[in-house]
Design an enzyme around this catalytic site. Sequence first.
Site, PDB file in Angstrom:
ATOM      1  N   LYS A   1       0.842  -1.211   0.000  1.00 13.96           N
ATOM      2  CA  LYS A   1       0.000   0.000   0.000  1.00 13.96           C
ATOM      3  C   LYS A   1       0.874   1.256   0.000  1.00 13.96           C
ATOM      4  CE  LYS A   1      -1.777   1.603   4.053  1.00 13.96           C
ATOM      5  NZ  LYS A   1      -1.456   2.995   4.386  1.00 13.96           N
ATOM      6  N   ASN A   2       1.863   1.287   0.887  1.00 14.67           N
ATOM      7  CA  ASN A   2       2.616   2.534   1.049  1.00 14.67           C
ATOM      8  C   ASN A   2       3.652   2.755  -0.043  1.00 14.67           C
ATOM      9  OD1 ASN A   2       1.010   3.135   3.179  1.00 14.67           O
ATOM     10  ND2 ASN A   2       2.493   2.544   4.758  1.00 14.67           N
TER      11      ASN A   2
ATOM     12  N   CYS B   1      -4.863  12.813  13.136  1.00 16.40           N
ATOM     13  CA  CYS B   1      -5.574  11.569  12.864  1.00 16.40           C
ATOM     14  C   CYS B   1      -5.537  10.724  14.122  1.00 16.40           C
ATOM     15  CB  CYS B   1      -4.954  10.841  11.683  1.00 16.40           C
ATOM     16  SG  CYS B   1      -3.371  10.119  12.086  1.00 16.40           S
TER      17      CYS B   1
ATOM     18  N   ARG C   1      -0.162  14.995  13.234  1.00 18.33           N
ATOM     19  CA  ARG C   1       0.813  14.614  12.200  1.00 18.33           C
ATOM     20  C   ARG C   1       1.063  15.816  11.312  1.00 18.33           C
ATOM     21  NH1 ARG C   1      -1.238   9.036   9.650  1.00 18.33           N
ATOM     22  NH2 ARG C   1       0.757   9.049   8.546  1.00 18.33           N
TER      23      ARG C   1
ATOM     24  N   ASP D   1       4.200   0.533  12.131  1.00 16.95           N
ATOM     25  CA  ASP D   1       2.941  -0.051  11.631  1.00 16.95           C
ATOM     26  C   ASP D   1       2.739  -1.481  12.135  1.00 16.95           C
ATOM     27  OD1 ASP D   1       2.449   2.292  10.319  1.00 16.95           O
ATOM     28  OD2 ASP D   1       3.100   1.584   8.351  1.00 16.95           O
TER      29      ASP D   1
ATOM     30  N   ARG E   1      -8.862  -0.269   4.139  1.00 16.89           N
ATOM     31  CA  ARG E   1      -7.924   0.744   3.637  1.00 16.89           C
ATOM     32  C   ARG E   1      -6.550   0.122   3.392  1.00 16.89           C
ATOM     33  NH1 ARG E   1      -7.371   5.967   7.122  1.00 16.89           N
ATOM     34  NH2 ARG E   1      -5.896   6.240   5.424  1.00 16.89           N
TER      35      ARG E   1
HETATM   36  N1  EPU Z   1       6.359  14.408  10.970  1.00 15.81           N
HETATM   37  C1  EPU Z   1       6.484  15.729  11.318  1.00 15.81           C
HETATM   38  N2  EPU Z   1       6.490  16.662  10.310  1.00 15.81           N
HETATM   39  C2  EPU Z   1       6.371  16.320   9.000  1.00 15.81           C
HETATM   40  C3  EPU Z   1       6.246  14.968   8.651  1.00 15.81           C
HETATM   41  C4  EPU Z   1       6.233  14.014   9.657  1.00 15.81           C
HETATM   42  O1  EPU Z   1       6.608  16.071  12.500  1.00 15.81           O
HETATM   43  O2  EPU Z   1       6.373  17.224   8.144  1.00 15.81           O
HETATM   44  C5  EPU Z   1       6.328  13.392  12.024  1.00 15.81           C
HETATM   45  C6  EPU Z   1       4.967  12.674  12.079  1.00 15.81           C
HETATM   46  O3  EPU Z   1       4.030  13.419  12.830  1.00 15.81           O
HETATM   47  C7  EPU Z   1       5.313  11.352  12.703  1.00 15.81           C
HETATM   48  C8  EPU Z   1       6.740  11.104  12.175  1.00 15.81           C
HETATM   49  O4  EPU Z   1       7.235  12.354  11.726  1.00 15.81           O
HETATM   50  O5  EPU Z   1       5.335  11.469  14.102  1.00 15.81           O
HETATM   51  C9  EPU Z   1       6.815  10.095  11.044  1.00 15.81           C
HETATM   52  O6  EPU Z   1       6.008  10.505   9.974  1.00 15.81           O
HETATM   53  P1  EPU Z   1       6.339  10.111   8.460  1.00 15.81           P
HETATM   54  O7  EPU Z   1       6.323  11.374   7.667  1.00 15.81           O
HETATM   55  O8  EPU Z   1       7.552   9.265   8.422  1.00 15.81           O
HETATM   56  O9  EPU Z   1       5.084   9.229   8.103  1.00 15.81           O
HETATM   57  P2  EPU Z   1       4.066   9.389   6.888  1.00 15.81           P
HETATM   58  O10 EPU Z   1       4.801   9.603   5.631  1.00 15.81           O
HETATM   59  O11 EPU Z   1       2.997  10.349   7.265  1.00 15.81           O
HETATM   60  C10 EPU Z   1       4.147   6.827   6.330  1.00 15.81           C
HETATM   61  C11 EPU Z   1       3.153   5.713   6.190  1.00 15.81           C
HETATM   62  C12 EPU Z   1       2.576   5.361   7.537  1.00 15.81           C
HETATM   63  C13 EPU Z   1       3.722   4.946   8.461  1.00 15.81           C
HETATM   64  C14 EPU Z   1       4.782   6.065   8.521  1.00 15.81           C
HETATM   65  C15 EPU Z   1       6.006   5.707   9.340  1.00 15.81           C
HETATM   66  C16 EPU Z   1       2.313   6.093   3.962  1.00 15.81           C
HETATM   67  C17 EPU Z   1       1.181   6.457   3.081  1.00 15.81           C
HETATM   68  N3  EPU Z   1       2.098   6.133   5.274  1.00 15.81           N
HETATM   69  O12 EPU Z   1       3.428   7.934   6.877  1.00 15.81           O
HETATM   70  O13 EPU Z   1       1.710   4.252   7.344  1.00 15.81           O
HETATM   71  O14 EPU Z   1       3.239   4.710   9.764  1.00 15.81           O
HETATM   72  O15 EPU Z   1       5.214   6.396   7.192  1.00 15.81           O
HETATM   73  O16 EPU Z   1       6.614   4.573   8.842  1.00 15.81           O
HETATM   74  O17 EPU Z   1       3.388   5.735   3.481  1.00 15.81           O
HETATM   75  C18 EPU Z   1      -0.145   2.858   7.752  1.00 15.81           C
HETATM   76  O18 EPU Z   1       0.116   2.272   6.701  1.00 15.81           O
HETATM   77  O19 EPU Z   1      -0.992   2.415   8.577  1.00 15.81           O
HETATM   78  C19 EPU Z   1       0.549   4.110   8.079  1.00 15.81           C
HETATM   79  C20 EPU Z   1       0.104   4.963   8.986  1.00 15.81           C
END
Ligand code: EPU
Length: 414
Positions: A20-21, A114, A119, A301, A393
Amino acid sequence: MIRVAGGERLQGEVQISGAKNAALPAIIATLLTSEPVILHNVPHLADVDTALELIRALGKEVFWHGDALEIRGGEELRWEAPGELVQKMRASFLALGPLLARAKKARVPLPGGCALGPRPVDFHLYGLAKLGATIDFADGAVLARAGGLRGAQVYLDFPSVGATEQLLLAGALAEGETVVVNPAREPEVADLAALLCRMGAEVRWDTDRVTIRGQRALGGAEHTLIPDRIEAGTYLLAGAITRGKVRAKGVAPRHLASLLDRLALTGCEMEVGEDWVEVLGPSRPKPVDFRTWPYPGFPTDLQPPMVALLTLAEGRSTVTETVYAARFGHVEPLLQMGAKIQVSGSVQVVEGVERLRPATVEATDIRAGAALVLAALAAEGISQIRGEHHLRRGYENMPSKLQNLGARIWEEEG
Ligand code: EPU
């Protein structure tokens, strides 16, 4: 909702779907070109549908052929992303970079918090501003403009998956080199980089950074998505928690190293092939401590599903969540099922119990939902899990994949 009659040992093989990701950023990456892009191994998931709805709304055409997607068109992209699609799925925010690069301006609503806690998207915006974008906020949306993006060096304070992907997407059409220092190294990020290379970008990974050399235009490409390591981990944990024997097929075992290490410490027996992993669950798991960490650390995850297993351990486990502020949506419902978990700050202390009891519980996000399914599979008797849409999802055909392993699980109108 989902109804589970728990207590069966799961046995057999399960075919793992595409990630998915990896699928979500790949679909959004097609905004960077108007030439056809073909993606293979795409999972049929609600989040994938949301991503497709988003790119259609922006001007692309989409065709499914089995589990392949053909995406084309979009010579002229619309530059405003519909609010409801970003609210529905945070990954939609990744459209900002490609729209800026192609349409020179973009309006994308802020995703907001969320079930996992706040986030923010500050790293995304900081990085895009360094590439020359002007960022404003109006009515809960980001309004970004850039005459032309120019490559720059961006240091990330945390190796954010989304921010690294955002900068790879924007950098692919920026002038010169974009360097992300302290990038995320999740396999899904590497898979996006591989797709961008197939589309004509040049990407180089070093120990501390990833560099992308932008092109004037990107072309079409054909790409096969990597297997879903989180789905694979979830089914291996389903084998472990039911004292069963489950083989996950079509996986990349190296992506599962941290999970397999911790599973071995719980007493699971394991066999690893070139593209499969088999887990034989112990009669009762031993407790283990772990903390979540960016890849190759233990994936956040899989934290809730792993906690589900540890609720049955012979002793106390300490689990530290370092990626999210509040990924504890599984705790309350697991307590209803008889688990003993205490949360203090980012730490869960899990005191193993001999058995879980069935209950009617509510899933609040994808992975909390997976944890509840695992707990229900282990608890003798009938459990009901509401909020099944969260599972749809992120898990392709979860009920039928589990049925094939011998689980008694059904979908029902809630
Ligand atoms: N963060 C910030 N500022 C930013 C971006 C992120 O503070 O601008 C913080 C977030 O709040 C969080 C941490 O950094 O505490 C990690 O966030 P990250 O940006 O790495 O995660 P993401 O890109 O929003 C993806 C996956 C998530 C998975 C995370 C961590 C996708 C679509 N989603 O989210 O997947 O948990 O990386 O590995 O790729 C899931 O599949 O259930 C899911 C939530």
